[in-house]
Design a protein around this motif. Structure first.
Motif, PDB file in Angstrom:
ATOM      1  N   ARG A   1      -2.142  -7.323  10.485  1.00 54.68           N
ATOM      2  CA  ARG A   1      -1.065  -7.903   9.103  1.00 54.68           C
ATOM      3  C   ARG A   1       0.129  -6.889   8.950  1.00 54.68           C
ATOM      4  O   ARG A   1      -0.649  -5.540   8.952  1.00 54.68           O
ATOM      5  CB  ARG A   1      -2.280  -8.289   8.024  1.00 54.68           C
ATOM      6  N   VAL A   2       0.815  -6.937   8.234  1.00 58.09           N
ATOM      7  CA  VAL A   2       1.817  -6.194   7.250  1.00 58.09           C
ATOM      8  C   VAL A   2       1.628  -6.822   5.514  1.00 58.09           C
ATOM      9  O   VAL A   2       2.069  -8.060   5.629  1.00 58.09           O
ATOM     10  CB  VAL A   2       3.648  -5.797   7.941  1.00 58.09           C
ATOM     11  N   GLN A   3       1.336  -6.059   5.587  1.00 54.51           N
ATOM     12  CA  GLN A   3       0.875  -6.327   3.486  1.00 54.51           C
ATOM     13  C   GLN A   3       2.159  -5.330   2.845  1.00 54.51           C
ATOM     14  O   GLN A   3       2.413  -4.550   3.011  1.00 54.51           O
ATOM     15  CB  GLN A   3      -0.260  -6.172   2.956  1.00 54.51           C
ATOM     16  N   PHE A   4       2.496  -6.276   1.930  1.00 56.13           N
ATOM     17  CA  PHE A   4       3.415  -5.980   1.380  1.00 56.13           C
ATOM     18  C   PHE A   4       3.036  -5.757  -0.459  1.00 56.13           C
ATOM     19  O   PHE A   4       2.348  -7.155  -0.717  1.00 56.13           O
ATOM     20  CB  PHE A   4       4.830  -7.195   0.545  1.00 56.13           C
ATOM     21  N   THR A   5       3.554  -4.479  -0.798  1.00 51.69           N
ATOM     22  CA  THR A   5       2.892  -4.245  -2.467  1.00 51.69           C
ATOM     23  C   THR A   5       4.388  -3.675  -3.158  1.00 51.69           C
ATOM     24  O   THR A   5       4.864  -2.214  -2.789  1.00 51.69           O
ATOM     25  CB  THR A   5       2.038  -3.653  -3.040  1.00 51.69           C
TER      26      THR A   5
ATOM     27  N   LYS B   1       9.108  -3.796  -3.924  1.00 52.91           N
ATOM     28  CA  LYS B   1       9.519  -4.090  -3.331  1.00 52.91           C
ATOM     29  C   LYS B   1       9.825  -2.662  -1.895  1.00 52.91           C
ATOM     30  O   LYS B   1       9.643  -1.282  -2.351  1.00 52.91           O
ATOM     31  CB  LYS B   1      10.909  -3.226  -3.715  1.00 52.91           C
ATOM     32  N   ASN B   2       9.557  -2.963  -1.199  1.00 48.64           N
ATOM     33  CA  ASN B   2       9.353  -2.543   0.339  1.00 48.64           C
ATOM     34  C   ASN B   2       8.530  -1.081   0.861  1.00 48.64           C
ATOM     35  O   ASN B   2       9.035  -0.061   1.175  1.00 48.64           O
ATOM     36  CB  ASN B   2      11.318  -1.196   0.222  1.00 48.64           C
ATOM     37  N   GLN B   3       7.356  -1.316   0.454  1.00 49.82           N
ATOM     38  CA  GLN B   3       6.218  -0.768   0.579  1.00 49.82           C
ATOM     39  C   GLN B   3       5.307  -1.598   1.300  1.00 49.82           C
ATOM     40  O   GLN B   3       4.777  -3.304   0.773  1.00 49.82           O
ATOM     41  CB  GLN B   3       5.873  -0.615  -0.311  1.00 49.82           C
ATOM     42  N   THR B   4       4.817  -1.682   2.729  1.00 49.26           N
ATOM     43  CA  THR B   4       4.394  -1.898   3.300  1.00 49.26           C
ATOM     44  C   THR B   4       2.717  -1.397   3.875  1.00 49.26           C
ATOM     45  O   THR B   4       2.849  -0.093   4.058  1.00 49.26           O
ATOM     46  CB  THR B   4       5.148  -2.552   4.535  1.00 49.26           C
ATOM     47  N   THR B   5       2.513  -2.405   4.127  1.00 44.83           N
ATOM     48  CA  THR B   5       0.883  -1.388   5.076  1.00 44.83           C
ATOM     49  C   THR B   5       0.702  -2.055   6.501  1.00 44.83           C
ATOM     50  O   THR B   5       0.653  -3.978   5.980  1.00 44.83           O
ATOM     51  CB  THR B   5      -0.687  -1.655   4.202  1.00 44.83           C
ATOM     52  N   VAL B   6       0.149  -1.609   6.554  1.00 44.90           N
ATOM     53  CA  VAL B   6      -0.247  -2.322   8.253  1.00 44.90           C
ATOM     54  C   VAL B   6      -1.351  -1.836   8.357  1.00 44.90           C
ATOM     55  O   VAL B   6      -1.914  -0.779   8.689  1.00 44.90           O
ATOM     56  CB  VAL B   6       1.010  -1.696   9.078  1.00 44.90           C
TER      57      VAL B   6
END
Length: 141
Positions: A54-58, A60-65
């Motif tokens: 899962r790629v989580q977005f928090t 602008k342009n910040q993601t956690t896999v």
């Protein structure tokens, strides 16, 4: 109208269990009915969530896999069909014919240009049309 019939995952599908030959034959016959009726656009099963992420977005342009597996089986998708039919009722009728013994299939309308109202400008439509042409060309080669 295009509809997606979403197969909900189960504890069995999340184990990575392979369908039996009989199950695959029954599903093949169902898919053949969809093709003969001229309504099937795409269909696939998905492997268990342990093989996914899962790629989580928090922000602008910040993601956690986050790598699978994921614990909430009822929120996972195990497969899908995309069909092109005249109505939601027709999509539901096709879903009711899926050769499952148990489980759940969610029927959802695929968003079309007219569903976006004024936000879908002529410029956006033109750009989308170009992308669809490129995709069609790529699929032909």
């Amino acid at each position: 109208m295009r509809f997606m019939m979403i197969v909900k995952a189960s504890s069995e599908s999340e184990t990575g269990a392979i369908p039996s030959e009989q199950d695959l034959n029954e599903m093949g016959k169902y898919n053949e009915e969809l093709v003969k009726a001229g309504v099937l656009l795409d269909a696939n099963g998905l492997l268990e969530s342990a093989r996914g992420a899962r790629v989580q977005f928090t922000g602008k342009n910040q993601t956690t896999v986050v790598d699978g597996p994921f614990t909430e089986t009822k929120e996972l998708v195990a497969g899908y069909w995309i069909i092109d039919v005249k109505s939601k009722d027709e999509a539901i009728e096709w879903a009711r014919r899926i050769p499952f013994q148990e489980g759940e299939v969610e029927v959802r309308k695929v968003a079309e240009a007219e569903d976006f109202g004024e936000s879908y400008t002529p410029e956006i439509k033109e750009a989308e049309d170009k992308l669809r042409e490129q995709l069609a060309e790529r699929q032909q080669s």
